[in-house]
Enzyme design. Structure first.
Site, PDB file in Angstrom:
ATOM      1  N   HIS A  25       0.849  -1.189   0.000  1.00 49.39           N
ATOM      2  CA  HIS A  25       0.000   0.000   0.000  1.00 49.39           C
ATOM      3  C   HIS A  25       0.887   1.242   0.000  1.00 49.39           C
ATOM      4  O   HIS A  25       2.109   1.143  -0.091  1.00 49.39           O
ATOM      5  CB  HIS A  25      -0.964  -0.037   1.186  1.00 49.39           C
ATOM      6  CG  HIS A  25      -0.303  -0.299   2.508  1.00 49.39           C
ATOM      7  ND1 HIS A  25       0.654   0.542   3.049  1.00 49.39           N
ATOM      8  CD2 HIS A  25      -0.432  -1.316   3.392  1.00 49.39           C
ATOM      9  CE1 HIS A  25       1.062   0.063   4.211  1.00 49.39           C
ATOM     10  NE2 HIS A  25       0.427  -1.080   4.447  1.00 49.39           N
ATOM     11  N   HIS A  71       4.048   1.261   2.106  1.00 52.39           N
ATOM     12  CA  HIS A  71       5.211   0.613   1.481  1.00 52.39           C
ATOM     13  C   HIS A  71       5.795   1.498   0.382  1.00 52.39           C
ATOM     14  O   HIS A  71       7.016   1.597   0.233  1.00 52.39           O
ATOM     15  CB  HIS A  71       4.804  -0.729   0.860  1.00 52.39           C
ATOM     16  CG  HIS A  71       4.253  -1.722   1.842  1.00 52.39           C
ATOM     17  ND1 HIS A  71       2.920  -2.038   1.910  1.00 52.39           N
ATOM     18  CD2 HIS A  71       4.863  -2.472   2.798  1.00 52.39           C
ATOM     19  CE1 HIS A  71       2.729  -2.956   2.848  1.00 52.39           C
ATOM     20  NE2 HIS A  71       3.887  -3.235   3.417  1.00 52.39           N
ATOM     21  N   GLN A 111       8.975  -2.891  16.302  1.00 52.03           N
ATOM     22  CA  GLN A 111       9.810  -3.634  15.357  1.00 52.03           C
ATOM     23  C   GLN A 111      11.068  -2.835  14.998  1.00 52.03           C
ATOM     24  O   GLN A 111      12.176  -3.376  14.938  1.00 52.03           O
ATOM     25  CB  GLN A 111       8.997  -3.948  14.099  1.00 52.03           C
ATOM     26  CG  GLN A 111       9.779  -4.595  12.985  1.00 52.03           C
ATOM     27  CD  GLN A 111       8.862  -5.037  11.849  1.00 52.03           C
ATOM     28  OE1 GLN A 111       8.250  -6.091  11.915  1.00 52.03           O
ATOM     29  NE2 GLN A 111       8.745  -4.215  10.813  1.00 52.03           N
ATOM     30  N   SER A 120      -2.415  -0.194   6.658  1.00 55.84           N
ATOM     31  CA  SER A 120      -1.992  -1.542   7.038  1.00 55.84           C
ATOM     32  C   SER A 120      -2.594  -2.518   6.057  1.00 55.84           C
ATOM     33  O   SER A 120      -3.747  -2.353   5.631  1.00 55.84           O
ATOM     34  CB  SER A 120      -2.478  -1.867   8.451  1.00 55.84           C
ATOM     35  OG  SER A 120      -2.399  -3.277   8.674  1.00 55.84           O
ATOM     36  N   ARG A 179      -3.625  -5.219   6.812  1.00 51.51           N
ATOM     37  CA  ARG A 179      -4.717  -5.888   7.528  1.00 51.51           C
ATOM     38  C   ARG A 179      -6.005  -5.055   7.544  1.00 51.51           C
ATOM     39  O   ARG A 179      -7.041  -5.568   7.972  1.00 51.51           O
ATOM     40  CB  ARG A 179      -4.288  -6.229   8.957  1.00 51.51           C
ATOM     41  CG  ARG A 179      -3.260  -7.367   9.036  1.00 51.51           C
ATOM     42  CD  ARG A 179      -3.025  -7.822  10.466  1.00 51.51           C
ATOM     43  NE  ARG A 179      -2.215  -9.044  10.532  1.00 51.51           N
ATOM     44  CZ  ARG A 179      -0.907  -9.079  10.787  1.00 51.51           C
ATOM     45  NH1 ARG A 179      -0.248  -7.944  11.019  1.00 51.51           N
ATOM     46  NH2 ARG A 179      -0.254 -10.232  10.832  1.00 51.51           N
TER      47      ARG A 179
END
Lengths: 296, 296
Positions: free
Chosen positions: A35, A38, A154, A186, A188
């Site tokens: 998306h 990125h 992360q 995201s 998700r």
């Protein structure tokens, strides 16, 4: 743009590019279903690298039992079109067999900073992340690696690994990218039903209003911010809070409720994980007393 | 020969040598107090590398509580003279502070093959080894790394890490070097009192006679070899057996007492750890049914 599926071919291609002095190598590790978040990493990589590599690999060992490894969204054709449009040089798409030809016995663990937030909710998750990222670093040998700050923990964990293991790579954290209404991008998000998508705005909303409250002197301590975040998110009947925390960043050290974030010179992170049905969303914002906060 | 103590200087020196195309880089990681075993690794490295680097670092995180970290023998001047005489290009001697500037939170663990032999006797030992070797690999980026087969389990564990993490280095195992009477060379031999030194010959003696027994058809199963090794070592009143095992190599999978090593085509290792007072010695020999055994 080259699409490469084998480690040996990738190594050989990168060697050729290094031998002809194509400049620094930038790596954007992804799980695909790309998306605009990125895309922003790829653009940053394109800016400072001679060779831009993106990897697309849904890494089984960072998913726990009952998590969404099998159903994680995948769309290779669309991913390749997007990477191509961003001027990526190499897309590395290995199979699970290529990355794990035999059951893996070696594990990289980062202690302490993985014990809370997503590390507490997803046991073993960060071991899977550090192990696969280390593998990708050894395969690609990037000069730069780009990670989105949506996954702030992360970023902290990988930076810790890089320092502890003397990895010769510079980690470039990149800002969270949001929909126009504030929802953090995201892969998700595609799981969300329309009513969940609407209520999911409580994540970014709680962070934005917490920042306003700090600015206006209505919230000064970690405890006040925690309360604000929880109260705001609780407006959504569908929201089930996993965590709503205030910690130092990047150490991710817990702070007391009485900790006056406005008086200290340490950066703190407001970090959220909230479930809507089976979908777990995360979001965060940094507060940097000396230089002001990042905007949500 | 250059003696380098900082990671930054080592990286810069190696970059210069790579830029002027000095050929492959060979690394011999050591804990110093060098002996003819280390010298054989340096000679092998010299044979196939353009640049030979040896590291000398007594790595605290691979020693357990009560082990000999503080008393491990050190003699930098003698080590440098020996390295120089073997044509080493670079000796890297970092301080603990240089290798661990902050408490290390990242750990590399290899499961299964570290659960027995020295891994069972020395909990955490191999995590310390794989972590520091990984750091050294990231610092030096060697094409080849040389390890002595006296630490056969270490060779198996490092090879597993290299495969699992896609490290771009070739591990070169080198044969055990022995005194003329058979004792395997070890920096720790200096700890032995004269009577312990004399009785320590039961290690190599048990391995040599086990091989003879196999050759002459007097021992055919893993159980018979285990019995032979234990009986032979027990001749020494000072010897305290930690383990005397027969396993497959390099998988280090246990085999039943009834396993007929002479009929199978898997390589097996006869592996020993024996204490003499406070000194723990190890030794081993491979048996390769198809090609004969290595000589002790």
């Amino acid at each position: 743009m080259k699409v490469i599926r084998s480690i040996a071919e990738l190594r050989s291609e990168l060697k050729d590019r290094r031998d002809t002095d194509k400049g620094p190598v930038g790596l954007v590790p992804t799980m695909g279903y790309l998306h605009e978040g990125h895309a922003s990493l790829m653009r940053k990589a394109r800016e400072i690298s001679g060779t831009v590599v993106i990897s697309i690999f849904v890494n089984p060992i960072q998913f726990g039992p009952g998590e969404d490894y099998e159903t994680y969204p995948r769309d290779e054709a669309r991913d390749l079109a997007l990477a191509d449009s961003e001027g990526v040089d190499i897309v590395f798409i290995p199979t699970v067999q290529e990355m794990y030809p035999q059951p893996i016995k070696t594990k990289i663990s980062v202690s302490e900073i993985t014990s809370l937030l997503c590390g507490a909710s997803r046991p073993g998750h960060f071991d899977g992340v550090t192990t696969v990222v280390n593998k990708l670093f050894n395969i690609v040998k990037p000069d730069y690696a780009f990670f989105g700050m949506k996954d702030a923990q992360q970023v902290a964990v990988i930076e810790q690994m890089v320092q502890d293991l003397n990895l010769d790579v510079t980690i470039v954290p990149c800002p969270i990218i949001r929909e126009s209404d504030g929802l953090a991008l995201s892969s998700r998000n595609v799981y969300l039903k329309p009513e969940e998508r609407a209520e999911a705005l409580v994540l970014s909303g709680s962070l934005r209003t917490a920042q306003e409250a700090i600015r206006q002197g209505q919230a000064e301590t970690a405890g006040e911010i925690r309360t604000h975040l929880r109260n705001y998110i609780s407006r959504s009947p569908l929201a089930d809070i996993d965590y709503a925390e205030v910690l130092t960043f990047p150490e991710l050290a817990p702070v007391e409720d009485s900790y006056r974030i406005v008086d200290e010179d340490r950066t703190v992170i407001m970090a959220l994980a909230v479930r809507f049905g089976r979908t777990r969303l995360i979001d965060n914002a940094l507060f940097q007393p000396k230089v002001g906060e990042s905007h949500v």
